[in-house]
Every structure is written in C-alpha cells, then in structure tokens.
Scaffold this active site. Structure first.
Site, PDB file in Angstrom:
ATOM      1  CG  ASP A  13      -1.998  -0.933   1.042  1.00 30.96           C
ATOM      2  OD1 ASP A  13      -2.367  -1.433  -0.032  1.00 30.96           O
ATOM      3  OD2 ASP A  13      -2.703  -1.278   2.222  1.00 30.96           O
ATOM      4  NE  ARG A  96      -1.253   2.730  13.457  1.00 30.22           N
ATOM      5  CZ  ARG A  96      -0.582   2.084  12.809  1.00 30.22           C
ATOM      6  NH1 ARG A  96       0.727   2.509  12.448  1.00 30.22           N
ATOM      7  NH2 ARG A  96      -0.935   1.024  12.123  1.00 30.22           N
ATOM      8  CG  ASP A 125      -4.574   2.173  13.027  1.00 33.50           C
ATOM      9  OD1 ASP A 125      -4.246   2.491  14.350  1.00 33.50           O
ATOM     10  OD2 ASP A 125      -4.049   1.106  12.626  1.00 33.50           O
ATOM     11  CB  SER A 177      -4.710  -6.673   7.323  1.00 29.46           C
ATOM     12  OG  SER A 177      -4.286  -5.409   8.338  1.00 29.46           O
TER      13      SER A 177
END
Ligand code: ARG
Length: 393
Positions: A13, A96, A125, A177
């Site tokens: 990605d 994050r 996120d 994932s």
C-alpha cells in the site's frame, strides 16, 4: 513543488502511495518508524529504504523510536492499566500518535505542506493519525490516498507496482492484515472475518498454542519501582530488553493471545486477534501489585480512570487535555507501586502466585483466622448497624 511526508511501512500500500502522490505532483519524503516491529528478529530497514527510493521517494527517514515509544507511551498506559474492552492491550493504538508526531516534525524540518498515511477509511488508525496531526499542526494538509484512490483490489495495486517497477514481494500470500510493534501484534481480515471460526494456528506469529507448550509451568518474578518494571528474577534490564525478553518467554508458554469482536471508533464491529506476551505479563503483575499497595477507594476509582484512559488511547485522543489530566492522576497513584510479583506461566495462562512490597497494606493480624488475630470482632456489630441504617424501613 509541494512536499509531502508519508508514514511509510515498506508494504504494498504505502509503496504504491509513494508513486501515486508523485503522479499528483508531490515530492514524497518517506518516514519509517522503528517501533520494534522486528520483535527481536530485526526488520530489514535498508531493504525498506531501497524500496521507498525505487518507488520514487526523494528522501527516506528511518528513525528508531523504540525507547521513546516505551517511555512516553507504553509505560503511561501500563501505569494506567489501560486495556480496551477488557482484552486489547492497545499496541497499535499507542504507536500512532508517536508516528504522527514525527510526521509533523519531519514536515516542519523539510518545509513540507502535507503529510500522508496508508490507512483505510474503515479503521481507527486514520483517526489516530489525523486527529494527532490536527492537534500538533492544524495547518498541515492531510492526504489519505487509500480512501480516495482508484484501486479496488490488491491485484490492481500489484499491477500498478509492476507498471512502475516498484520492487514488491508478491510471492508471499497475504492471508491477514498485520500490525506489529514491541508491545504486541494485531491481526485481522481473511478467515478471521468469519465469527464462527476459531483462529487457525498459523494466524499467530509469536505465541505457541497450548498443545505446543511445555507440560511444566514457568515461574517468573517481576520487580517494579513506582509502577515501572525494573527486574526479572532479580536481574535488572533496560526496558526495551525487559519487554523483548518477556515477549520471548511469554510466547513460549502461549501467554498473551486475545480474540475479540471490538467496537471500532467509526461504528463498525470487527473481529481481531492479538498477541501481546510481554504486555499481558506486565499488566497482570502491575495490577496485582496495585492490589497490595493501593487502598480500596483509590483502587476502585482508578478502575474508572483505566476505562476512560483506554478509550482515549483507542480513540486517538492521546494529546487531548483529558488524557494529560488523567496522567496526572495516574502518576500520583504510583508512588507506592514498588515491589515484586511472581507469576506462573502455563499453557497460555499467566497468574500471580505471590506478591510482596515494602508498601503493602496487607495486615495478616487482621485478616487471619488463626491465633494471631488482632481484629476486634465486637466492633463489627456497631459498624454494620450504622452502615445498614439508611436502608431499614
Ligand atoms: N483494531 C486495532 C486498533 O484499532 C488494530 C488495528 C490495526 N490492525 C491490523 N491488523 N492492521 O488499534
């Protein structure tokens, strides 16, 4: 040319995003955060850097943020006993705001006008990145390519990567994932989306299943000072090594797995599994030590704070005034949280078997049913009469 700083992981990605942003007219600077995602085995950051450059980045920053992550994010969350919905120890959520803070810092240094990330429009996120960036510098543009780009499948992204000669390892099938750092691993998607199905063993990366673990328990003693773990079995460790060591030992005994259907911030329920051996061991030991040294009212009130604290972390509100205020409360509770807890690790379970502290509030002469009893039982009668008085008709 407009500059953008991208939170880059090296995966498909974010590699496609580099090229995609370039096509939109941006100069792309990649920021790679090392939060311990190698989990002892090490991550190949030079390969990640090469890939970023091949994808079209003009510059790549790689920064080891592990110590900062542990001291400024993990330890406050541990002291607060922050656990989301009773099970999730918040590894991803804690990382994050730190990455976002560095995106802003690098953007300032590079005089970039924008930051970008590779999160989808369905998860937490994106919220954590963007709320944090918004708090730290509301003037920065935020770009979330995955929310707006044209690719509808992984195959289309692979096609795009091929077209631009972006070196991507597509031989590996990607059944899940995964997000990982030193505090734990989050695993979702694939067969895990079927709620009726038990997670297959191959979904777990660092913990053994109960059939593969030793038939004998392992005892391990953790020593804390003011809420911070300092020693294992009497030996001092730097926090990073202490956590890595516990990840290894815990994983070997199958400790730290969680399987839950959680409430995402965007209103979706999702099934996710987690592995967090060190976090599980440390949370268990820390809570046990608190049981010994905090008085009842403080301990009970702190549970309310823990619940709120975990929500704030999960919701991306790390840099909010409330979270800061709660840190003040939590810190003021940790002065006496020093001492040792011995735990038994056995076939996935982690239970305290002994606790000791110089600040212990446990008084055996009060609790005992033996001869040493010093508790005046006659006083209980009056206490109960007055305690129950308001409820008598
Ligand atoms: N559900 C977790 C959270 O919101 C983890 C998210 C990332 N998970 C993943 N498998 N990529 O914090």
């Amino acid at each position: 040319m407009k500059k953008v700083v991208l939170a880059y992981s090296g995966g498909l990605d974010t590699s496609c995003i580099v090229r995609w942003l370039k096509e939109k007219g941006y100069e792309v600077i990649c920021f790679v955060a090392d939060l311990g995602q190698g989990l002892g085995k090490g991550e190949d950051f030079s390969a990640i850097e090469e890939r970023a450059l091949a994808a079209g980045a003009s510059k790549v920053y790689i920064k080891d943020l592990q110590d900062e992550f542990i001291e400024d994010f993990i330890m406050p969350a541990l002291k607060a006993n922050a656990i989301y919905e009773g099970k999730y120890l918040l590894a991803t959520a804690l990382g994050r705001p730190l990455i976002a803070r560095y995106l802003v810092q690098v953007a300032h240094k590079e005089k970039a006008s924008a930051v970008a990330h590779g999160c989808t429009g369905k998860g937490n996120d994106q919220v954590r990145f963007e709320v944090t960036v918004g708090i730290l510098d509301p003037g920065l543009e935020i770009i979330a390519p995955v929310r707006e780009w044209e690719f509808k499948s992984r195959e289309e992204e692979i096609e795009y990567a091929r077209m631009y000669n972006i070196p991507i390892d597509v031989t590996k099938k990607k059944p899940y994932s995964i997000d990982r750092n030193i505090w734990g691993i989050s695993i979702e998607a694939g067969v895990l989306e079927n709620l009726g199905q038990e997670p297959p063993e191959d979904a777990y990366l660092i913990t053994k299943g109960p059939t593969g673990t030793s038939s004998y328990p392992k005892y391990i003693e953790i020593y804390f000072e003011k809420g911070v773990p300092k020693k294992i079995d009497g030996k001092s460790y730097k926090l990073k090594n202490l956590i890595s060591h516990l990840n290894e030992v815990g994983g070997l005994y199958g400790v730290g797995r969680a399987d839950l259907v959680e409430n995402r911030l965007v209103g979706i329920k999702s099934r996710e599994i987690y592995e967090a051996p060190a976090a599980t061991i440390l949370h268990t030991a820390h809570k046990e030590l608190e049981s010994l040294v905090l008085d009842r009212e403080l301990a009970h009130f702190k549970e309310i704070i823990s619940l709120k604290y975990s929500e704030l972390v999960y919701y991306g509100l790390w840099y909010s005034p409330l979270k800061k205020a709660l840190d003040g409360f939590v810190d003021s509770t940790q002065g006496n949280v020093s001492g040792s807890v011995k735990l038994k690790l056995f076939k996935g379970s982690c239970t305290a078997v002994s606790r000791e502290s110089a600040h212990s509030l446990y008084k055996k002469e009060l609790s005992t049913y033996g001869k040493e009893d010093k508790f005046n039982q006659k006083l209980a009668e009056g206490f109960i009469k007055i305690w129950g008085m308001p409820y008598k008709r």
